[in-house]
Motif scaffolding. Structure first.
Motif, PDB file in Angstrom:
ATOM      1  N   PRO A 116       0.800  -1.233   0.000  1.00  0.00           N
ATOM      2  CA  PRO A 116       0.000   0.000   0.000  1.00  0.00           C
ATOM      3  C   PRO A 116       0.828   1.274   0.000  1.00  0.00           C
ATOM      4  CG  PRO A 116       0.130  -0.853   2.222  1.00  0.00           C
ATOM      5  CD  PRO A 116       0.874  -1.832   1.349  1.00  0.00           C
ATOM      6  N   PHE A 166      -6.771  -0.375  -2.132  1.00  0.00           N
ATOM      7  CA  PHE A 166      -6.618  -0.274  -0.680  1.00  0.00           C
ATOM      8  C   PHE A 166      -7.527   0.843  -0.193  1.00  0.00           C
ATOM      9  CE2 PHE A 166      -2.440  -2.205  -1.584  1.00  0.00           C
ATOM     10  CZ  PHE A 166      -2.375  -3.165  -0.586  1.00  0.00           C
ATOM     11  N   CYS A 212      -8.357  -4.371   1.458  1.00  0.00           N
ATOM     12  CA  CYS A 212      -7.647  -4.538   0.193  1.00  0.00           C
ATOM     13  C   CYS A 212      -8.465  -5.494  -0.658  1.00  0.00           C
ATOM     14  CB  CYS A 212      -6.244  -5.095   0.433  1.00  0.00           C
ATOM     15  SG  CYS A 212      -5.321  -5.477  -1.079  1.00  0.00           S
TER      16      CYS A 212
END
Length: 255
Positions: free
Chosen positions: A131, A177, A186
């Motif tokens: 992320p 995300f 996610c």
């Protein structure tokens, strides 16, 4: 006599519960989106419909790390991670080969089915979702015949070294995300062809889903937890954290 019967009944109940849990953990059924009444064009950012995917707990000891699930539409695999995290979506994002050492990540392990799974073989892979902005997807293949030396990477520690035949960014996926109360989500869409899966109903694959958690500062990974692999708890040895261990993965069946 009565106490003996109670003891036998309790023992039988415990045995049956253990057997049922073992059976549940032994096989993961990946249902079709149509069965779950999720539209094929549902945005990955629209989390509510994806919560229809049957979810299983990932735990670290007694702590629930996440709920995870998978579904498919005959052409793509969809993965859902609902992660509990006090310092969500933090990853240092500096080393493209070692994002799994740098904080929060989700990942999936996939390989061709064989029994016993044994050692790593051609076709086994790890896909890591990181992320950072924009999100990064990295493919790890420990064995890949004819791999280009430019994509081969050594993972070293003072104890040992392993070689990955192929490590590179993976293109052609969709990923989202998103922060949520108490953590993050996610949701990922991966074409079957990217994983070498030729789908037909009943297809079996080796499979595992994992969540890697950062420390509060988002600098390093302090915990690894998986749906099936209960031995993946080392966070201080690069090759151990990088290597693929299909013998510890579960069995998934594409319905």
């Amino acid at each position: 006599m009565r106490s003996t019967n109670i003891l036998l009944s309790t023992t039988l109940c415990l045995f049956l519960m253990t057997a049922l849990n073992a059976q549940e953990n032994a096989e993961y059924k990946i249902q079709k989106l149509s069965t779950l009444e999720i539209a094929d064009n549902t945005p990955l950012t629209d989390l509510e419909p994806w919560k229809k995917v049957p979810l299983r707990e990932i735990k670290s000891g007694d702590i629930q790390v996440a709920k995870v699930g998978a579904a498919h539409d005959g052409k793509n695999l969809f993965l859902v991670y609902l992660v509990n995290d006090d310092s969500p979506l933090k990853n240092r994002g500096q080393d493209p080969y070692n994002h799994y050492k740098e904080g929060d990540n989700c990942d999936v392990m996939i390989g061709p089915f064989r029994s016993p799974a044994g050692a790593v073989s051609e076709g086994d892979m790890r896909i890591l979702f990181t992320p950072v902005e924009p999100a990064v997807v990295t493919l790890y293949r420990q064995m890949m015949k004819g791999s280009d030396p430019d994509f081969q990477v050594e993972f070293k520690s003072p104890v040992r070294t392993i070689m990955m035949d192929f490590v590179a960014p993976m293109e052609g996926l969709d990923i989202a995300f998103k922060l949520m109360d108490g953590g993050y989500s996610c949701v990922v869409k991966i074409p079957f062809e990217k994983m070498g899966i030729q789908y037909q109903s009943g297809t079996k694959i080796l499979f595992d889903l994992g969540v890697l958690s950062s420390n509060d500062g988002g600098i390093v990974t302090e915990r690894r937890a998986y749906l099936f692999n209960k031995k993946a708890n080392v966070v201080m040895d690069v090759p151990t954290e990088a290597e693929l261990t299909p013998a510890e993965w579960g069995l998934a069946v594409l319905e």
